[in-house]
Every structure is written in C-alpha cells, then in structure tokens.
Design a protein around this motif. Structure first.
Motif, PDB file in Angstrom:
ATOM      1  N   SER A  58       0.829  -1.208   0.000  1.00  0.00           N
ATOM      2  CA  SER A  58       0.000   0.000   0.000  1.00  0.00           C
ATOM      3  C   SER A  58       0.862   1.256   0.000  1.00  0.00           C
ATOM      4  N   GLU A  59       1.911   1.265   0.815  1.00  0.00           N
ATOM      5  CA  GLU A  59       2.821   2.417   0.861  1.00  0.00           C
ATOM      6  C   GLU A  59       3.527   2.602  -0.477  1.00  0.00           C
ATOM      7  N   GLU A  60       4.034   1.516  -1.046  1.00  0.00           N
ATOM      8  CA  GLU A  60       4.725   1.615  -2.325  1.00  0.00           C
ATOM      9  C   GLU A  60       3.773   2.093  -3.423  1.00  0.00           C
ATOM     10  N   SER A  61       2.561   1.570  -3.425  1.00  0.00           N
ATOM     11  CA  SER A  61       1.572   1.951  -4.423  1.00  0.00           C
ATOM     12  C   SER A  61       1.182   3.429  -4.301  1.00  0.00           C
ATOM     13  N   ASN A  62       0.937   3.865  -3.074  1.00  0.00           N
ATOM     14  CA  ASN A  62       0.565   5.266  -2.855  1.00  0.00           C
ATOM     15  C   ASN A  62       1.682   6.210  -3.277  1.00  0.00           C
ATOM     16  N   GLN A  63       2.909   5.878  -2.917  1.00  0.00           N
ATOM     17  CA  GLN A  63       4.035   6.737  -3.292  1.00  0.00           C
ATOM     18  C   GLN A  63       4.235   6.744  -4.804  1.00  0.00           C
ATOM     19  N   ALA A  64       4.114   5.578  -5.432  1.00  0.00           N
ATOM     20  CA  ALA A  64       4.261   5.497  -6.887  1.00  0.00           C
ATOM     21  C   ALA A  64       3.206   6.360  -7.569  1.00  0.00           C
ATOM     22  N   ALA A  65       1.963   6.261  -7.119  1.00  0.00           N
ATOM     23  CA  ALA A  65       0.880   7.051  -7.717  1.00  0.00           C
ATOM     24  C   ALA A  65       1.141   8.550  -7.554  1.00  0.00           C
ATOM     25  N   GLN A  66       1.581   8.951  -6.374  1.00  0.00           N
ATOM     26  CA  GLN A  66       1.869  10.372  -6.138  1.00  0.00           C
ATOM     27  C   GLN A  66       2.988  10.873  -7.034  1.00  0.00           C
ATOM     28  N   LEU A  67       4.060  10.104  -7.145  1.00  0.00           N
ATOM     29  CA  LEU A  67       5.190  10.500  -7.979  1.00  0.00           C
ATOM     30  C   LEU A  67       4.787  10.626  -9.444  1.00  0.00           C
ATOM     31  N   ILE A  68       4.067   9.633  -9.951  1.00  0.00           N
ATOM     32  CA  ILE A  68       3.669   9.625 -11.359  1.00  0.00           C
ATOM     33  C   ILE A  68       2.701  10.768 -11.645  1.00  0.00           C
ATOM     34  N   ALA A  69       1.709  10.955 -10.765  1.00  0.00           N
ATOM     35  CA  ALA A  69       0.727  12.023 -10.964  1.00  0.00           C
ATOM     36  C   ALA A  69       1.401  13.384 -11.023  1.00  0.00           C
ATOM     37  N   LYS A  70       2.327  13.615 -10.112  1.00  0.00           N
ATOM     38  CA  LYS A  70       3.016  14.906 -10.072  1.00  0.00           C
ATOM     39  C   LYS A  70       3.953  15.077 -11.272  1.00  0.00           C
ATOM     40  N   GLU A  71       4.745  14.059 -11.561  1.00  0.00           N
ATOM     41  CA  GLU A  71       5.735  14.129 -12.644  1.00  0.00           C
ATOM     42  C   GLU A  71       5.089  14.388 -14.002  1.00  0.00           C
ATOM     43  N   PHE A  72       3.951  13.739 -14.253  1.00  0.00           N
ATOM     44  CA  PHE A  72       3.328  13.825 -15.566  1.00  0.00           C
ATOM     45  C   PHE A  72       2.104  14.743 -15.602  1.00  0.00           C
ATOM     46  N   GLY A  73       1.736  15.321 -14.456  1.00  0.00           N
ATOM     47  CA  GLY A  73       0.591  16.225 -14.409  1.00  0.00           C
ATOM     48  C   GLY A  73      -0.722  15.534 -14.742  1.00  0.00           C
ATOM     49  N   ALA A  74      -0.905  14.324 -14.219  1.00  0.00           N
ATOM     50  CA  ALA A  74      -2.093  13.522 -14.530  1.00  0.00           C
ATOM     51  C   ALA A  74      -3.372  14.204 -14.057  1.00  0.00           C
ATOM     52  N   ASP A  75      -4.409  14.076 -14.867  1.00  0.00           N
ATOM     53  CA  ASP A  75      -5.743  14.524 -14.445  1.00  0.00           C
ATOM     54  C   ASP A  75      -6.356  13.504 -13.490  1.00  0.00           C
ATOM     55  N   LYS A  76      -5.968  12.237 -13.659  1.00  0.00           N
ATOM     56  CA  LYS A  76      -6.512  11.144 -12.846  1.00  0.00           C
ATOM     57  C   LYS A  76      -5.519  10.005 -12.856  1.00  0.00           C
ATOM     58  N   MET A  77      -5.382   9.321 -11.740  1.00  0.00           N
ATOM     59  CA  MET A  77      -4.565   8.107 -11.682  1.00  0.00           C
ATOM     60  C   MET A  77      -5.500   6.901 -11.641  1.00  0.00           C
ATOM     61  N   ASN A  78      -5.320   5.986 -12.579  1.00  0.00           N
ATOM     62  CA  ASN A  78      -6.039   4.716 -12.553  1.00  0.00           C
ATOM     63  C   ASN A  78      -5.125   3.694 -11.901  1.00  0.00           C
ATOM     64  N   ILE A  79      -5.592   3.096 -10.827  1.00  0.00           N
ATOM     65  CA  ILE A  79      -4.819   2.091 -10.092  1.00  0.00           C
ATOM     66  C   ILE A  79      -5.689   0.842 -10.013  1.00  0.00           C
ATOM     67  N   ALA A  80      -5.118  -0.292 -10.479  1.00  0.00           N
ATOM     68  CA  ALA A  80      -5.939  -1.499 -10.547  1.00  0.00           C
ATOM     69  C   ALA A  80      -5.097  -2.754 -10.395  1.00  0.00           C
ATOM     70  N   ALA A  81      -5.716  -3.750  -9.767  1.00  0.00           N
ATOM     71  CA  ALA A  81      -5.130  -5.095  -9.660  1.00  0.00           C
ATOM     72  C   ALA A  81      -6.165  -6.061 -10.225  1.00  0.00           C
ATOM     73  N   LEU A  82      -6.167  -6.236 -11.532  1.00  0.00           N
ATOM     74  CA  LEU A  82      -7.193  -7.049 -12.174  1.00  0.00           C
ATOM     75  C   LEU A  82      -6.862  -8.534 -12.130  1.00  0.00           C
ATOM     76  N   GLY A  83      -5.811  -8.950 -12.793  1.00  0.00           N
ATOM     77  CA  GLY A  83      -5.388 -10.337 -12.746  1.00  0.00           C
ATOM     78  C   GLY A  83      -6.234 -11.312 -13.524  1.00  0.00           C
TER      79      GLY A  83
END
Length: 141
Positions: A58-83
């Motif tokens: 959860s910590e790694e996922s949250n940090q990854a999402a924050q970094l990517i959103a900020k770096e690329f200026g995302a309007d929305k982050m889609n996070i999914a574990a479909l499998g």
C-alpha cells in the motif's frame, strides 16, 4: 523463488526494485504506466499477503501514484489489480489525461498498444528510474 510472469516480462521494461515490489514500466507510449509486482512466489491476490506485506505494498503503491501524478501532471490516476489475464499479483498505475486517446474509458482494449521507439524508451526509462529513486529502498535495474 520469485519469477515474473512471461506476459508481464514481454510487455514491460524493468525500472528497478523497491523493498517489496519490482517496478515495471508498460511499453506503451500512449500513457505513463507503471506496474508494481510484489516479489513473492505464488501470490495472486492482495489478501494472500501478510499484514506487513499488505502495508508495504500500500505504501509503495501510494508513493508510486503520487510520484507519477506529479511528474506527468495527470488529471486522474487509474490504479488497478485485475489479474484476469495475468494471475500473478500486480498493480497497474496509469496516468490519465482528459485528452488521452482512451479518455474517459479504461485503457484496456480501447486501442492497440503503441510501443515506445528505442530512443523514447531509453529516455522514459531513465526518467522513471530518476523518479523512483526518490522512494526509500529503490534500486535501479
């Protein structure tokens, strides 16, 4: 012993390793897209992880999402574990933009994958490695 599913290996480039997860980048230039794969054999679901592993993921996922959103200026982050296709536990982190090719639909099946050129792949891989180097426990590959 941990082994990455061959389908994930075929579709991605390894960025590096975190304390729990391997960091992969999807080879699709239409979206900034990172996948975290916990390096634990035989796991297909988050609930199969220990409590400590779930917290770390959860910590790694949250940090990854924050970094990517900020770096690329995302309007929305889609996070999914479909499998549904690849059963090995993996978490997608996709930066979405109101003007991206699939918006507002999900990216899966919307358009064929468009791989990066070799030059683009080198540039984005380095950018991702530099970005993830901000995370505790990251080692580049």
């Amino acid at each position: 012993m941990f082994e990455l599913d061959q389908r994930l290996s075929n579709d991605t480039v390894t960025v590096g390793e975190l304390n729990l997860s391997r960091v992969l980048m999807m080879n699709d230039c239409q979206y900034p897209w990172v996948i975290l794969v916990p390096r634990i054999s035989g796991i297909t679901e988050i609930h199969q992880l220990s409590e400590e592993q779930r917290k770390l993921l959860s910590e790694e996922s949250n940090q990854a999402a924050q970094l990517i959103a900020k770096e690329f200026g995302a309007d929305k982050m889609n996070i999914a574990a479909l499998g549904n296709v690849v059963s090995q536990l993996h978490i997608h982190h996709i930066a979405r933009f109101k003007d991206d090719i699939a918006w507002p639909a999900p990216v899966w099946g919307a358009h064929p994958v468009k791989p990066y050129s070799q030059t683009e792949l080198q540039i984005i891989s380095l950018r991702m490695k530099n970005l993830f180097s901000q995370m505790k426990g990251f080692s580049a590959q």
